[in-house]
Enzyme design. Structure first.
Site, mmCIF file in Angstrom:
data_model
loop_
_atom_site.group_PDB
_atom_site.id
_atom_site.type_symbol
_atom_site.label_atom_id
_atom_site.label_comp_id
_atom_site.label_asym_id
_atom_site.label_seq_id
_atom_site.Cartn_x
_atom_site.Cartn_y
_atom_site.Cartn_z
ATOM 1 N N TYR A 178 -3.848 3.375 -1.559
ATOM 2 C CA TYR A 178 -3.775 2.506 -2.472
ATOM 3 C C TYR A 178 -5.017 2.367 -3.311
ATOM 4 O O TYR A 178 -5.594 1.296 -3.350
ATOM 5 C CB TYR A 178 -3.354 1.049 -1.819
ATOM 6 N N HIS A 230 -6.482 -1.050 -9.949
ATOM 7 C CA HIS A 230 -4.781 -0.899 -10.171
ATOM 8 C C HIS A 230 -4.047 -1.762 -8.882
ATOM 9 O O HIS A 230 -3.738 -2.300 -9.519
ATOM 10 C CB HIS A 230 -5.259 0.843 -9.726
ATOM 11 N N ARG A 239 2.238 -10.979 -7.841
ATOM 12 C CA ARG A 239 1.073 -12.264 -7.521
ATOM 13 C C ARG A 239 0.227 -12.812 -7.882
ATOM 14 O O ARG A 239 -1.409 -12.522 -6.958
ATOM 15 C CB ARG A 239 0.171 -12.049 -5.450
ATOM 16 N N GLU A 261 3.065 6.853 -11.707
ATOM 17 C CA GLU A 261 1.972 6.600 -10.922
ATOM 18 C C GLU A 261 0.526 8.152 -11.065
ATOM 19 O O GLU A 261 1.175 8.588 -10.538
ATOM 20 C CB GLU A 261 1.848 6.285 -9.758
ATOM 21 N N GLU A 278 -1.624 10.053 -9.713
ATOM 22 C CA GLU A 278 -2.515 9.708 -8.485
ATOM 23 C C GLU A 278 -2.596 11.117 -8.720
ATOM 24 O O GLU A 278 -2.408 12.235 -8.864
ATOM 25 C CB GLU A 278 -1.772 9.637 -7.329
ATOM 26 N N GLN A 335 11.157 -2.398 -6.319
ATOM 27 C CA GLN A 335 9.608 -2.364 -5.404
ATOM 28 C C GLN A 335 9.394 -4.058 -5.732
ATOM 29 O O GLN A 335 9.144 -4.728 -4.367
ATOM 30 C CB GLN A 335 8.913 -1.272 -6.121
ATOM 31 N N TYR A 367 8.920 -4.897 -1.529
ATOM 32 C CA TYR A 367 8.051 -4.938 -1.121
ATOM 33 C C TYR A 367 7.382 -5.828 0.195
ATOM 34 O O TYR A 367 6.486 -5.733 1.112
ATOM 35 C CB TYR A 367 6.871 -4.296 -2.305
ATOM 36 N N LYS A 381 9.896 4.183 -3.840
ATOM 37 C CA LYS A 381 9.212 4.574 -3.674
ATOM 38 C C LYS A 381 10.047 6.220 -3.271
ATOM 39 O O LYS A 381 9.078 7.204 -3.773
ATOM 40 C CB LYS A 381 7.976 4.858 -3.004
ATOM 41 N N THR A 409 -2.599 5.198 -7.242
ATOM 42 C CA THR A 409 -2.885 5.465 -8.894
ATOM 43 C C THR A 409 -4.272 5.018 -9.167
ATOM 44 O O THR A 409 -4.846 4.090 -8.095
ATOM 45 C CB THR A 409 -1.427 3.896 -9.458
HETATM 46 CA CA CA Z 1 1.530 5.621 -4.937
#
Ligand code: CA
Length: 444
Positions: A138, A143, A152, A208, A210, A249, A253, A262, A374
């Site tokens: 992450y 991101h 949040r 995403e 990546e 998610q 999560y 995912k 990401t």
């Molecule tokens: Ca990811």
């Protein structure tokens, strides 16, 4: 740290003429590896040169190399790259040097190797290696902050973020190579105003952007990989699309991280660009002065001066309307770019990710894939997901053909590309990763 050598010389040219054209992803300075086949023949290992693939199984019977390169070539006469990746850096580097010399303009091997070239557009690709374990990091703070502020709002970036390269263990079984089509996943979601969750097709399907990092040689269970030695363990990199079901998610999560949101599909590009090929594109790793310095096991002078990688990344969308009734060639050109960024913005380097992963003695193995997370850049338009580009689905993207998107619709194809370029070095590319979303399967 891997040093520059004759294989990186920007003035090198190949007797495979298409590899000398400007703009190619695969000049002689790149030499990435993949697993491919044509027709009904078995899958085998190959190296990209221009728009051709050098068939390594075919050239292994000619025994053109010596020493470690010969051992490496024998390992490449396999249906996966794992035996070659497992040999370690000295073999990878010897193989690269021998391939570079063999494919150079004026090489004595030209007439022998020419019959072992296969046009890339005739090839079908498989995963380049057996992926044993998949971990997704992450590592873009842009991101993490943008997603955190959607999920949040009161607490976007958790206090561990600047200390720990955050990651989770994902599924390797659902990773496929470019060209993948997959059905929209179904799962449990709960709208904010609903009293209880429901089960059905995902409504907020996202991509995403990546990078993937392939482990070449692993470490013994119980032994760490010091940051200074991570280059000996990283074989190379690819493009990775970590498809994400945002509504699933959001509901699942907490407290243990992503799970079914995912694990239904992830897609990678077929070519592994080696870390040695990327050496000219290593660059300074920087953090804002006010941020904490990483703990000693995640910090070194080399990591600070050359730990980051300047890899340009872009995402393109092709909707069913864009595909229309055009010819396949015209279809390929009819896509809309959604964003562009660079991997150099990553808050953690790939060396830090590997060192952290093994710091508790966890054994990485040849063929393990690490996702970088990401890669969103500092500007909002450099975001690597629709979740960010549409502010959680609140601001639809207006496409130039008049269509709109918040999240992906059935039939959409997402294409990601990556390349490196700078003054004084040869431009090298990753090719692309493309995959298409199919409608959800009808309930049984
Ligand atoms: Ca990811």
């Amino acid at each position: 740290m891997i040093s520059l050598n004759e294989t990186h010389d920007a003035s090198l040219t190949s007797w495979v003429n298409c590899a000398n054209q400007s703009g190619t992803d695969f000049p002689i300075q790149n030499l990435p590896f993949a697993v491919f086949k044509t027709g009904t023949e078995p899958f085998r290992c190959g190296v990209a040169i221009g728009n051709q693939i050098l068939d390594l199984k075919a050239i292994s019977t000619l025994k053109p190399f010596e020493g470690k390169a010969a051992e490496a070539l024998t390992a490449c006469a396999s249906e996966t790259l794992n035996p070659f990746m497992d040999l370690g850096f000295e073999h990878w580097s010897a193989m690269r040097l021998s391939l570079s010399r063999a494919l150079r303009a004026g090489s004595d091997l030209e007439s022998q190797l020419k019959p072992c070239l296969i046009p890339m557009d005739k090839a079908e690709f498989a995963l380049p290696c057996q992926i044993r374990d998949y971990t997704d990091f992450y590592s873009s703070i842009y991101h993490a902050t943008a997603v955190g502020s959607l999920f949040r709002p009161d607490n976007p970036l958790l206090p561990n973020y600047k200390w720990v390269p955050i990651g989770y263990h994902g599924r390797a079984s659902s990773i496929e190579v470019t060209g993948q089509s997959f059905h929209r996943p179904v799962g449990q979601t709960k709208a904010p105003d609903a009293e209880q969750p429901s089960f059905g097709p995902c409504k907020r399907l996202d991509y995403e952007l990546e990078m993937g990092v392939f482990i070449g040689q692993g470490n013994t269970l119980g032994d760490a990989i010091p940051l200074q030695k991570t280059d000996q363990h990283i074989f190379g990199m690819c493009l990775l699309n970590d498809w994400s079901a945002r509504d699933m998610q959001a509901w699942e999560y907490q407290p243990l991280g992503p799970f079914l949101a995912k694990s239904f599909a992830s897609t990678i590009s077929p070519w592994i660009v080696t870390l040695e090929a990327l050496a000219p594109y290593r660059t300074e790793y920087q953090r804002p002065a006010a941020d904490p310095k990483p703990l000693p096991y995640l910090s070194s002078d080399e990591n600070s001066s050359l730990g980051a990688l300047d890899i340009q990344l872009e995402v393109l969308l092709q909707t069913p309307a864009m595909k229309g009734s055009q010819t396949p060639v015209a279809q390929k050109q009819c896509m809309e770019k959604l964003s562009q960024s660079s991997f150099r913005h990553s808050y953690w380097t790939i060396g830090q990710m590997v060192a952290h992963h093994a710091s508790n003695g966890c054994n990485l193995q040849s063929g393990d894939l690490l996702g970088t997370g990401t890669q969103s850049g500092p500007k909002p338009e450099e975001a690597g997901s629709l979740l960010e580009l549409t502010k959680g689905g609140k601001q639809p993207l207006n496409l130039t053909n008049g269509e709109q998107r918040t999240f992906l619709q059935d039939g959409d194809t997402v294409v990601m590309r990556g390349w490196c370029e700078k003054e004084g070095a040869a431009r090298i590319g990753f090719g692309e990763v493309a995959a298409t979303l199919l409608p959800a399967k009808a309930a049984n």
